[in-house]
Design a protein around this motif. Structure first.
Motif, PDB file in Angstrom:
ATOM      1  N   MET A  26      45.744  -1.014 -17.731  1.00  0.00           N
ATOM      2  CA  MET A  26      44.300  -1.170 -17.707  1.00  0.00           C
ATOM      3  C   MET A  26      43.723  -1.008 -19.111  1.00  0.00           C
ATOM      4  SD  MET A  26      44.166  -1.482 -14.377  1.00  0.00           S
ATOM      5  CE  MET A  26      42.469  -1.289 -13.840  1.00  0.00           C
ATOM      6  N   GLY A  27      42.511  -1.518 -19.295  1.00  0.00           N
ATOM      7  CA  GLY A  27      41.860  -1.390 -20.587  1.00  0.00           C
ATOM      8  C   GLY A  27      40.358  -1.441 -20.465  1.00  0.00           C
ATOM      9  N   SER A  28      39.685  -1.227 -21.581  1.00  0.00           N
ATOM     10  CA  SER A  28      38.227  -1.285 -21.616  1.00  0.00           C
ATOM     11  C   SER A  28      37.776  -2.663 -22.086  1.00  0.00           C
ATOM     12  CB  SER A  28      37.676  -0.220 -22.569  1.00  0.00           C
ATOM     13  OG  SER A  28      38.180  -0.418 -23.883  1.00  0.00           O
ATOM     14  N   THR A  29      36.632  -3.093 -21.587  1.00  0.00           N
ATOM     15  CA  THR A  29      36.027  -4.340 -22.045  1.00  0.00           C
ATOM     16  C   THR A  29      35.015  -4.010 -23.147  1.00  0.00           C
ATOM     17  OG1 THR A  29      34.159  -4.272 -20.520  1.00  0.00           O
ATOM     18  CG2 THR A  29      36.222  -5.255 -19.703  1.00  0.00           C
ATOM     19  N   PRO A  30      34.562  -4.996 -23.910  1.00  0.00           N
ATOM     20  CA  PRO A  30      33.551  -4.736 -24.944  1.00  0.00           C
ATOM     21  C   PRO A  30      32.272  -4.140 -24.368  1.00  0.00           C
ATOM     22  CG  PRO A  30      34.576  -6.865 -25.332  1.00  0.00           C
ATOM     23  CD  PRO A  30      35.067  -6.384 -23.997  1.00  0.00           C
ATOM     24  N   GLU A  31      31.995  -4.402 -23.096  1.00  0.00           N
ATOM     25  CA  GLU A  31      30.794  -3.868 -22.462  1.00  0.00           C
ATOM     26  C   GLU A  31      30.976  -2.446 -21.949  1.00  0.00           C
ATOM     27  OE1 GLU A  31      31.063  -7.988 -22.827  1.00  0.00           O
ATOM     28  OE2 GLU A  31      32.312  -6.795 -21.454  1.00  0.00           O
ATOM     29  N   GLY A  32      32.232  -1.972 -21.914  1.00  0.00           N
ATOM     30  CA  GLY A  32      32.479  -0.617 -21.459  1.00  0.00           C
ATOM     31  C   GLY A  32      32.901  -0.514 -20.013  1.00  0.00           C
ATOM     32  N   THR A  33      33.275  -1.640 -19.403  1.00  0.00           N
ATOM     33  CA  THR A  33      33.812  -1.604 -18.052  1.00  0.00           C
ATOM     34  C   THR A  33      35.343  -1.549 -18.127  1.00  0.00           C
ATOM     35  OG1 THR A  33      33.796  -4.028 -17.945  1.00  0.00           O
ATOM     36  CG2 THR A  33      31.861  -2.870 -17.093  1.00  0.00           C
ATOM     37  N   ILE A  34      35.989  -1.490 -16.946  1.00  0.00           N
ATOM     38  CA  ILE A  34      37.454  -1.404 -16.877  1.00  0.00           C
ATOM     39  C   ILE A  34      38.023  -2.739 -16.406  1.00  0.00           C
ATOM     40  CG2 ILE A  34      39.390  -0.284 -15.695  1.00  0.00           C
ATOM     41  CD1 ILE A  34      37.627   2.212 -15.450  1.00  0.00           C
ATOM     42  N   CYS A  35      39.103  -3.161 -17.029  1.00  0.00           N
ATOM     43  CA  CYS A  35      39.749  -4.397 -16.605  1.00  0.00           C
ATOM     44  C   CYS A  35      41.262  -4.187 -16.546  1.00  0.00           C
ATOM     45  CB  CYS A  35      39.430  -5.551 -17.552  1.00  0.00           C
ATOM     46  SG  CYS A  35      40.054  -5.324 -19.233  1.00  0.00           S
ATOM     47  N   GLN A  36      41.942  -4.999 -15.742  1.00  0.00           N
ATOM     48  CA  GLN A  36      43.400  -4.970 -15.705  1.00  0.00           C
ATOM     49  C   GLN A  36      43.920  -5.986 -16.709  1.00  0.00           C
ATOM     50  OE1 GLN A  36      45.309  -5.028 -11.858  1.00  0.00           O
ATOM     51  NE2 GLN A  36      47.229  -5.789 -12.680  1.00  0.00           N
ATOM     52  N   LEU A  37      44.796  -5.537 -17.594  1.00  0.00           N
ATOM     53  CA  LEU A  37      45.331  -6.393 -18.643  1.00  0.00           C
ATOM     54  C   LEU A  37      46.649  -7.037 -18.233  1.00  0.00           C
ATOM     55  CD1 LEU A  37      44.629  -3.982 -21.639  1.00  0.00           C
ATOM     56  CD2 LEU A  37      43.260  -5.961 -20.950  1.00  0.00           C
ATOM     57  N   SER A  38      47.465  -6.276 -17.524  1.00  0.00           N
ATOM     58  CA  SER A  38      48.760  -6.768 -17.068  1.00  0.00           C
ATOM     59  C   SER A  38      49.332  -5.755 -16.093  1.00  0.00           C
ATOM     60  CB  SER A  38      49.719  -6.962 -18.255  1.00  0.00           C
ATOM     61  OG  SER A  38      49.924  -5.732 -18.939  1.00  0.00           O
ATOM     62  N   GLN A  39      50.579  -5.926 -15.715  1.00  0.00           N
ATOM     63  CA  GLN A  39      51.232  -4.949 -14.844  1.00  0.00           C
ATOM     64  C   GLN A  39      52.733  -5.056 -15.021  1.00  0.00           C
ATOM     65  OE1 GLN A  39      49.723  -6.347 -11.041  1.00  0.00           O
ATOM     66  NE2 GLN A  39      51.662  -7.375 -10.574  1.00  0.00           N
TER      67      GLN A  39
END
Length: 279
Positions: free
Chosen positions: A190-203
């Motif tokens: 998981m990671g942060s987006t430029p807006e400050g939300t959470i996103c899944q990058l890979s697994q």
């Protein structure tokens, strides 16, 4: 000029900064059923993790009140900065801003700025350290704000969780997806987006491979790592954090590397065994 840096308790401060008179923590609160604890020096991570494990309900948190921020701003320092959890994840930023307005209305003019970290945990820690770096370099209040805003814009935060249970409990992940991920031992990066939300990058399947992928992702995105501090926080897994540090250092050179255990709020979301990185 004198200065003060106020950090909400999601930002873990190492001992050196806790003992530095320029820093102050404003605490969030944690709730697991009828169990309540303030996220300060009294936080017992082991007890808290056990309460979370035993409860079928989602653990909850409460951000600091505007009055607690206002009180933190009421000091002799001429420059005051606050660093909060991402405004997309918590009400801490809004509370800090309201506390600033209350202070100015009741106490008069003062240079106070609230930074939305657009991150959490050690992402906040690095921002607080960057504020101090620029203050100690003799930058003006306006220059510090401008330079730190630029730093936040290029900062990245990553994490891998041992368990998806808390995400399932708070509705961020479906029961089916959590069950499948658990059954197949799939660990999302998981990671942060430029807006400050959470996103899944890979697994990846397995914690070790997921951590390797997290490190590889970080190295592919970071620019001039030799000029930056890599911060790693972990929830009750020091050996795992040490391995992440050594792997990262084998792939690149950093200005410094900081490893620290998670405090209360980060422990709530990272869960037992989670690892967070920011740079």
């Amino acid at each position: 000029m004198s200065y003060k840096i106020v950090v909400d308790s999601c930002g873990e401060l190492p001992v050196k900064l806790k003992e530095d008179g320029h820093f102050q923590t404003v605490s969030l609160e944690l709730f697991v059923d009828d169990y309540h604890v303030v996220d300060d020096e009294s936080f017992d991570q082991k007890e808290f993790l056990q309460k979370v494990k035993e409860s079928p309900n989602c653990p909850k948190s409460a951000c600091p009140s505007p009055e607690s921020y206002e009180e933190a701003y009421d000091c002799e320092a001429e420059h005051v900065y606050a660093v909060t959890l991402s405004a997309q994840l918590s009400g801490s930023y809004n509370s800090a801003e309201l506390g600033r307005k209350l202070y100015l209305e009741e106490k008069g003019e003062k240079q106070i700025h609230v930074f939305d970290s657009k991150s959490a945990s050690v992402g906040e820690t690095l921002i607080a350290m960057k504020i101090q770096e620029y203050e100690e370099a003799g930058c003006s209040f306006e220059e510090v704000v401008e330079k730190v805003d630029a730093y936040i814009a290029e900062q990245n935060t990553y994490f891998v969780l041992e368990t998806l249970e808390t995400l399932r409990k708070n509705g961020r992940l479906s029961n089916i997806k959590a069950f499948v991920a658990s059954a197949l031992n799939i660990k999302p990066v998981m990671g942060s987006t430029p807006e400050g939300t959470i996103c899944q990058l890979s697994q990846s399947r397995g914690m070790s491979k997921a951590l390797d992928k997290m490190i590889a992702t970080m190295m592919s995105k970071v620019k001039n790592p030799e000029q930056k501090v890599l911060a790693i926080s972990h929830c009750n897994c020091p050996k795992r954090a040490q391995d992440v540090m050594e792997k990262a250092k084998s792939l690149g050179t950093f200005k410094d590397v900081l490893v620290i255990d998670t405090a209360g709020i980060s422990s709530l979301y990272a869960c037992d065994g989670g690892v967070i990185m920011a740079i």
